[in-house]
Design an enzyme around this catalytic site. Structure first.
Site, PDB file in Angstrom:
ATOM      1  N   PRO A 120      -1.689  -3.506  -7.392  1.00  0.00           N
ATOM      2  CG  PRO A 120      -2.822  -4.583  -9.132  1.00  0.00           C
ATOM      3  CD  PRO A 120      -1.460  -4.436  -8.519  1.00  0.00           C
ATOM      4  N   GLY A 121      -3.443  -4.539  -5.479  1.00  0.00           N
ATOM      5  CA  GLY A 121      -4.186  -4.877  -4.281  1.00  0.00           C
ATOM      6  C   GLY A 121      -4.750  -6.266  -4.144  1.00  0.00           C
TER       7      GLY A 121
ATOM      8  CB  CYS B 176       5.468  -3.359  -3.260  1.00  0.00           C
ATOM      9  SG  CYS B 176       7.057  -2.771  -2.655  1.00  0.00           S
ATOM     10  CB  ALA B 177      -0.258  -3.160  -1.216  1.00  0.00           C
TER      11      ALA B 177
ATOM     12  CE  LYS C 273       1.366 -10.797  -4.667  1.00  0.00           C
ATOM     13  NZ  LYS C 273       0.959 -10.046  -5.873  1.00  0.00           N
TER      14      LYS C 273
ATOM     15  CG  ASP D 287       2.185   0.562  -4.305  1.00  0.00           C
ATOM     16  OD1 ASP D 287       2.482  -0.633  -4.526  1.00  0.00           O
ATOM     17  OD2 ASP D 287       2.413   1.478  -5.114  1.00  0.00           O
TER      18      ASP D 287
ATOM     19  CB  CYS E 109       5.716 -10.793 -11.128  1.00  0.00           C
ATOM     20  SG  CYS E 109       5.805  -9.000 -11.356  1.00  0.00           S
TER      21      CYS E 109
ATOM     22  CG  ASP F 289       4.366  -8.857  -5.397  1.00  0.00           C
ATOM     23  OD1 ASP F 289       5.405  -9.189  -5.994  1.00  0.00           O
ATOM     24  OD2 ASP F 289       3.249  -8.829  -5.940  1.00  0.00           O
TER      25      ASP F 289
ATOM     26  CG  ASP G  27      10.352   5.671  -0.927  1.00  0.00           C
ATOM     27  OD1 ASP G  27      10.579   4.450  -0.841  1.00  0.00           O
ATOM     28  OD2 ASP G  27      11.133   6.473  -1.484  1.00  0.00           O
TER      29      ASP G  27
END
Length: 433
Positions: A252-253, A249-250, A255, A270, A365, A312, A296
């Site tokens: 917008p990047g 689930c990277a 991490k 993602d 988050c 994440d 997915d």
């Protein structure tokens, strides 16, 4: 905020009945109305609603639209209380008159727009409708000059949930945090001489809210990327390494960039190809490398296990309400439950991709315990080969401490004097050999 019956004949669909040519200043307010309509009636995210509503506007006008809409969402319960205090009968929540008054009042009482400009630019929004009502209510409230409270009020459903989880202090801290846009955090690849910057951790700089990112030294050369301090913690807790890492689930990047800069051979996955575009752009700008896959996670799997896996997970995003106040109004218990169910599936699936002896970090988050703490016991019971790898105080900013069980919960009141933090839950696990 209590829902009112939808019986206002004047409202129609938001944004209809527009004149052929709007006077100066009106197109931005009309776009702000469409943004608010998209968030409050249609459940769209603020940025998605803005993208649709502000097409064709100049950058300055687009910025104004965002400012009006975001500030309205920050202060919606208080704006509605003002309106209700000046009307004989409550206006329906989706009445065009209520939307117009929200926009006029937030400009006059929160954004510093002169009263005459605030009202004259919204009256065309109710052409063919209750212009006299809007003008009269605005005039009454302007003459009373009571203004908005310094500390905004949380919507009732949010306040009830968060009070149960975080108590009186949590509510007070959240209301103080929503009062103004947060500062700008950036993660640094190398030290930079930035005016007004404060560093709260290694390779971090905090700048005043409203700082123009693209005008900062080092932007074009890829010396930093935008990333909230709390959002940077999951990857920081993995640390440096030379093995293989999965960033799940990277987008917008941020991490992914952290892990690549720390020496990992990163595969970023993602579901959203459009959101991955920003990751490709930042990889090109910074010169960092990672394998990027649009897939997915419920059906994709890696060819081999990794030394470190960072999940994440998708969530309600209520923890980032300071930057995205729309979540306060569009996230419902059903969304939280749906996200928590998805997170449970992803945790169990992603943990299978960790090598023996490897690290698994799970993060959301969200300020909802169902999307954080509640996952611990079921996961550890189902996967006994994993144990919590306690997060240490020296890995965190001063003023942020781990929970007794070694996991981390960041809350809006933490380091408030230094600009605060988004709300995150983070757990670090180690798989036995």
């Amino acid at each position: 905020m209590n829902q009112r019956p939808r019986n206002d004949r004047s409202r129609g669909r938001q944004g209809e009945g527009r004149p052929q040519a709007d006077p100066p200043g009106v197109p931005a307010r009309r776009a702000a109305l469409r943004v608010l309509d998209g968030v409050l009636r249609q459940g769209k995210a603020l940025e998605a609603a803005l993208e649709a509503a502000a097409q064709g506007l100049a950058p300055n006008d687009r910025g104004l639209v965002h400012a009006i809409a975001a500030e309205t969402l920050r202060r919606l319960p208080d704006l509605d209380a003002m309106i209700d205090s000046a009307t004989k009968q409550p206006l329906p929540d989706d009445a065009k008159a209520r939307f117009a008054l929200r926009i006029a009042l937030v400009q006059a009482f929160a954004l510093g727009t002169p009263g005459h400009a605030a009202i004259s630019t919204v009256l065309p929004l109710v052409d063919g409708g209750p212009r006299k009502l809007v003008h009269g209510v605005f005039g009454t409230l302007s003459r009373a000059n009571k203004g908005l409270p310094d500390q905004p009020t949380l919507p009732d459903p949010v306040a009830i949930r968060w009070h149960a989880a975080w108590g009186d202090q949590g509510i007070e801290d959240a209301e103080r945090a929503i009062a103004a846009p947060p500062p700008l955090d950036i993660t640094l690849r190398k030290p930079l001489d930035l005016e007004d910057a404060v560093g709260l951790l290694r390779n971090h700089a905090r700048l005043p809210a409203g700082t123009s990112v693209t005008e900062l030294p080092g932007f074009e050369s890829g010396d930093f990327w935008v990333q909230d301090l709390a959002a940077s913690l999951p990857a920081r807790l993995i640390g440096a390494g030379k093995g293989k890492a999965l960033d799940l689930c990277a987008a917008p990047g941020g991490k992914t960039l952290q892990l690549a800069a720390a020496g990992w051979d990163v595969t970023a996955v993602d579901l959203s190809e459009p959101r991955l575009e920003r990751l490709h752009e930042n990889l090109a700008r910074t010169g960092l490398t990672a394998k990027v896959i649009a897939a997915d996670l419920l059906s994709w799997q890696p060819k081999e296990a990794a030394d470190a896996v960072l999940l994440d997970a998708p969530c309600s995003a209520t923890g980032i309400f300071r930057r995205h106040p729309d979540v306060l109004h569009r996230v419902r218990p059903s969304i939280i439950a749906e996200m928590a169910e998805l997170q449970g599936k992803l945790i169990h699936r992603a943990s299978k991709w960790v090598k023996p002896g490897g690290i698994f970090v799970f993060a959301t988050c969200s300020l909802e315990p169902k999307e954080g703490e509640a996952h611990l016991a079921p996961f550890l019971a189902a996967r006994p080969e994993f144990t919590i790898d306690p997060i240490r105080p020296d890995e965190l900013p001063e003023g942020v401490t781990p929970r007794e069980d070694g996991t981390l919960r960041t809350l809006p009141g933490m380091i408030a004097a230094k600009g605060g933090l988004d709300g995150f839950f983070i757990a670090r696990f180690r798989r036995s050999n």
